[in-house]
Design an enzyme around this catalytic site. Structure first.
Site, PDB file in Angstrom:
ATOM      1  N   ASP A 157      -1.035  -6.157  -0.204  1.00  0.00           N
ATOM      2  CA  ASP A 157      -1.317  -5.516   1.084  1.00  0.00           C
ATOM      3  C   ASP A 157      -2.816  -5.279   1.275  1.00  0.00           C
ATOM      4  OD1 ASP A 157       0.533  -4.914   3.029  1.00  0.00           O
ATOM      5  OD2 ASP A 157       1.276  -3.114   2.022  1.00  0.00           O
ATOM      6  N   GLU A 180       9.571  -3.789  10.233  1.00  0.00           N
ATOM      7  CA  GLU A 180       9.960  -2.495   9.647  1.00  0.00           C
ATOM      8  C   GLU A 180      10.514  -1.554  10.723  1.00  0.00           C
ATOM      9  OE1 GLU A 180       7.100  -0.683   7.008  1.00  0.00           O
ATOM     10  OE2 GLU A 180       8.276   1.178   6.867  1.00  0.00           O
ATOM     11  N   LYS A 215      -0.975  -9.338   3.004  1.00  0.00           N
ATOM     12  CA  LYS A 215      -0.181  -8.850   4.147  1.00  0.00           C
ATOM     13  C   LYS A 215      -1.024  -7.851   4.909  1.00  0.00           C
ATOM     14  CE  LYS A 215       3.379  -5.767   3.783  1.00  0.00           C
ATOM     15  NZ  LYS A 215       2.864  -4.651   4.603  1.00  0.00           N
ATOM     16  N   ASP A 238       0.845  -1.209   0.000  1.00  0.00           N
ATOM     17  CA  ASP A 238       0.000   0.000   0.000  1.00  0.00           C
ATOM     18  C   ASP A 238       0.879   1.258   0.000  1.00  0.00           C
ATOM     19  OD1 ASP A 238       0.878  -0.117   2.615  1.00  0.00           O
ATOM     20  OD2 ASP A 238      -1.102   0.221   3.512  1.00  0.00           O
ATOM     21  N   SER A 239       2.212   1.054   0.017  1.00  0.00           N
ATOM     22  CA  SER A 239       3.125   2.183  -0.206  1.00  0.00           C
ATOM     23  C   SER A 239       2.895   2.802  -1.579  1.00  0.00           C
ATOM     24  CB  SER A 239       4.583   1.722  -0.085  1.00  0.00           C
ATOM     25  OG  SER A 239       4.820   0.612  -0.936  1.00  0.00           O
ATOM     26  N   GLU A 286      -0.944  -5.168   8.617  1.00  0.00           N
ATOM     27  CA  GLU A 286      -0.139  -4.580   9.694  1.00  0.00           C
ATOM     28  C   GLU A 286      -0.759  -4.878  11.058  1.00  0.00           C
ATOM     29  OE1 GLU A 286       0.685  -0.401   8.987  1.00  0.00           O
ATOM     30  OE2 GLU A 286       1.280  -0.808   6.907  1.00  0.00           O
TER      31      GLU A 286
HETATM   32  O1  KIV Z   1       3.556  -1.081   1.630  1.00  0.00           O
HETATM   33  C1  KIV Z   1       4.703  -1.519   1.516  1.00  0.00           C
HETATM   34  O2  KIV Z   1       5.380  -1.356   0.497  1.00  0.00           O
HETATM   35  C2  KIV Z   1       5.245  -2.276   2.640  1.00  0.00           C
HETATM   36  C3  KIV Z   1       6.702  -2.572   2.612  1.00  0.00           C
HETATM   37  C4  KIV Z   1       7.429  -1.329   2.857  1.00  0.00           C
HETATM   38  C5  KIV Z   1       7.069  -3.653   3.527  1.00  0.00           C
HETATM   39  O3  KIV Z   1       4.546  -2.600   3.542  1.00  0.00           O
END
Ligand code: KIV
Length: 270
Positions: free
Chosen positions: A81, A180, A111, A42-43, A113
């Site tokens: 994510d 992280e 993934k 989600d970056s 958090e």
């Molecule tokens: O969103 C993302 O790219 C991430 C990575 C930085 C691990 O969670």
């Protein structure tokens, strides 16, 4: 195609897992052969859409970018994510969102958090056969709550919490966990304490794998890049130089010349 079980097998492997983010088909094509995991992170909210943080990223955005990466990747394990606000409410909400991501993109895993606070949610997803990668330490979706992006593991309270989070994610059945922005001794301690691979980003070489945001390590991120990012290329500089050359050629009418025009025979010198 590499699977979550294949990734799980990297615990204490001689060579660490190689992971990068990918949000698009061309980037997936370029990274796939060298990577074990391609994370549709989600970056993308900040790296691609110019948002201030990841909180405005939606499920629809993640699904659209996830589809593009899954269509293109031939070998890496593609993980997508779960964005902010789509899983934390209840196990049912998390399953609804995760099933949409898995069904609509065809990715191998999701993934999310969170540590101890997400144990029940991860466990529920895993029971429903959704492979989950955890994400502990600095959690970008908590940037407002935490008052900024702060390195973790600097106090005894934080160390205990990080270990608690790591054990919770493992207990819940995650196949791996991203750590992280965490100081080296704590990342090492977690890696030695749990039985699933740890994937570090700003968490030292003590982890079982490494991940970076591709745009950061390729020199495509305007402005601040975190201290832990080693620059492997200057793609933004390359693009700027190429575009300057193109602009010069267009303005001087050097482009397009006969090589690049339909129906024009090149003059052959006698
Ligand atoms: O969103 C993302 O790219 C991430 C990575 C930085 C691990 O969670």
């Amino acid at each position: 195609m590499k699977t979550p079980e294949y990734i799980r097998g990297f615990k204490n492997a001689p060579a660490p897992l190689v992971c990068l983010t990918a949000y698009s088909a061309p980037m997936a094509a370029a990274l796939d052969a060298s990577c074990d995991v391609l994370l549709v992170g989600d970056s993308l909210g900040t790296a691609l859409y110019g948002m201030d943080n990841t909180l405005g990223v939606t499920l629809e955005m993640m699904i659209a970018h996830g589809k593009a990466v899954v269509r293109t990747a031939k070998s890496a394990c593609v993980v997508v994510d779960m964005p902010y606000g789509t899983y934390e409410g209840s196990p049912g909400q998390a399953y609804e969102s995760a099933s949409r991501i898995m069904d609509e993109t065809g990715c191998a895993a999701v993934k999310l958090e969170g540590g101890a606070d997400m144990e029940a949610i991860i466990a529920h997803l895993v029971r429903q056969d959704v492979p989950v990668m955890g994400h502990i330490g600095l959690q970008p979706q908590s940037v407002i709550k935490d008052g900024g992006y702060k390195v973790k593991g600097k106090s005894n309270t934080e160390v205990s919490k990080l270990l608690e989070d790591a054990y919770a994610v493992e207990r819940a059945g995650a196949f791996s966990v991203v750590i992280e922005g965490t100081v080296e001794p704590v990342a090492r301690n977690i890696t030695q304490s749990i039985g699933i691979p740890t994937i570090g980003i700003g968490a030292s070489a003590a982890c079982d794998g490494q991940i970076l945001v591709s745009e950061d390590m390729l020199g495509m991120t305007p402005g601040h890049v975190p201290k832990f990012v080693k620059p492997y290329a200057d793609i933004a500089g390359e693009i700027a130089r190429a575009v300057e050359a193109y602009a010069r050629d267009v303005r001087s009418r050097a482009f397009p010349d006969a090589d690049y025009v339909y129906g024009v025979k090149k003059q052959v010198e006698s």
